[in-house]
Design a protein around this motif. Structure first.
Motif, PDB file in Angstrom:
ATOM      1  N   ALA A  33       7.591  -0.677   4.043  1.00 23.31           N
ATOM      2  CA  ALA A  33       6.503  -0.189   4.900  1.00 23.31           C
ATOM      3  C   ALA A  33       6.044  -1.334   5.786  1.00 23.31           C
ATOM      4  N   GLU A  80       8.934   3.002   6.674  1.00 27.01           N
ATOM      5  CA  GLU A  80       7.791   3.655   7.311  1.00 27.01           C
ATOM      6  C   GLU A  80       7.191   2.669   8.307  1.00 27.01           C
ATOM      7  N   VAL A  90       6.090  -4.198   1.375  1.00 26.67           N
ATOM      8  CA  VAL A  90       5.128  -4.037   2.464  1.00 26.67           C
ATOM      9  C   VAL A  90       5.126  -5.304   3.315  1.00 26.67           C
ATOM     10  N   SER A 117      -2.322   3.781   5.340  1.00 23.60           N
ATOM     11  CA  SER A 117      -2.650   3.681   3.913  1.00 23.60           C
ATOM     12  C   SER A 117      -1.418   3.712   3.027  1.00 23.60           C
ATOM     13  N   GLY A 118      -0.265   4.054   3.606  1.00 28.59           N
ATOM     14  CA  GLY A 118       0.979   4.079   2.839  1.00 28.59           C
ATOM     15  C   GLY A 118       1.322   5.422   2.226  1.00 28.59           C
ATOM     16  N   ASP A 171       3.295  -2.441   9.155  1.00 28.77           N
ATOM     17  CA  ASP A 171       2.175  -2.100  10.029  1.00 28.77           C
ATOM     18  C   ASP A 171       1.726  -3.382  10.715  1.00 28.77           C
ATOM     19  N   ALA A 203       0.091   1.135  -3.468  1.00 29.25           N
ATOM     20  CA  ALA A 203       1.342   1.056  -4.227  1.00 29.25           C
ATOM     21  C   ALA A 203       1.084   0.486  -5.617  1.00 29.25           C
ATOM     22  N   THR A 214      -1.853  -0.397   2.010  1.00 27.32           N
ATOM     23  CA  THR A 214      -0.573   0.081   1.476  1.00 27.32           C
ATOM     24  C   THR A 214      -0.231  -0.658   0.189  1.00 27.32           C
ATOM     25  N   ARG A 215      -0.410  -1.975   0.191  1.00 29.20           N
ATOM     26  CA  ARG A 215      -0.118  -2.763  -1.021  1.00 29.20           C
ATOM     27  C   ARG A 215      -0.996  -2.322  -2.197  1.00 29.20           C
ATOM     28  N   SER A 242       2.455   2.208   8.658  1.00 26.56           N
ATOM     29  CA  SER A 242       2.201   2.764   7.323  1.00 26.56           C
ATOM     30  C   SER A 242       0.763   3.182   7.071  1.00 26.56           C
ATOM     31  N   SER A 296       5.020   6.237   2.407  1.00 27.30           N
ATOM     32  CA  SER A 296       5.766   5.274   1.593  1.00 27.30           C
ATOM     33  C   SER A 296       5.625   5.568   0.105  1.00 27.30           C
ATOM     34  N   VAL A 336       6.997  -0.868  -3.461  1.00 24.70           N
ATOM     35  CA  VAL A 336       7.105  -0.726  -2.007  1.00 24.70           C
ATOM     36  C   VAL A 336       7.082  -2.125  -1.409  1.00 24.70           C
TER      37      VAL A 336
END
Length: 163
Positions: free
Chosen positions: A35, A14, A59, A19-20, A37, A50, A46-47, A17, A23, A57
């Motif tokens: 992912a 992705e 990231v 907010s993810g 960004d 997840a 995102t982290r 990403s 992903s 994921v």
């Protein structure tokens, strides 16, 4: 955009990403997800998301493919849409450069990150400059409209990218 796709045990990248959400959906469906960004805030979000959802994921804080040497079965791109130079971290989510530099780099580098037979999905918002399709063509890529949807009075278009 990935709902209904056969992604179990397939690699998915992705790009952008945020907010993810994509992903996390892909990881939940069994994909091996990376992912990226350019925004440190987005990478952190995102982290966190997840972790909160107990999903694996990978990231990375990366400007497009800078830290992505691999090829993927599925690449999902949520790009900045508008022709302006970004002046802040937040601007990178919306502004692709005055000359659409983001899209020139994207379409130039993209073929090197898609596995043979892979799929690339690209979302664009209503009102995006028609130059994006021309830039894709300059780099040997073609955009195929696959669908559209609306949310909060804004149309979003889903393209498959062929390179």
């Amino acid at each position: 955009p990935i709902c209904g796709m056969p992604i179990r045990d397939r690699t998915l990248l992705e790009v952008g990403s945020g907010s993810g959400a994509v992903s996390l959906t892909a990881a939940r469906a069994g994909a091996v997800v990376t992912a990226v960004d350019i925004s440190a805030s987005a990478v952190s979000a995102t982290r966190r998301n997840a972790l909160r959802n107990d999903l694996d994921v990978d990231v990375r804080h990366s400007d497009l493919f800078a830290l992505v040497p691999e090829r993927f079965h599925v690449v999902v791109v949520n790009p900045p849409y508008f022709r302006h130079d970004p002046t802040s971290e937040l601007d990178h989510a919306f502004h692709a450069g005055a000359g659409f530099e983001y899209f020139h780099r994207l379409f130039e580098e993209l073929p090197h990150h898609v596995a043979p037979g892979g799929t690339v999905l690209l979302t664009l918002a209503e009102g995006c400059d028609a130059a994006i399709g021309r830039i894709a063509a300059e780099h040997g890529c073609r955009l195929e409209l696959r669908g559209r949807s609306t949310a909060l009075l804004q149309w979003t278009y889903l393209f498959v990218v062929h390179c």
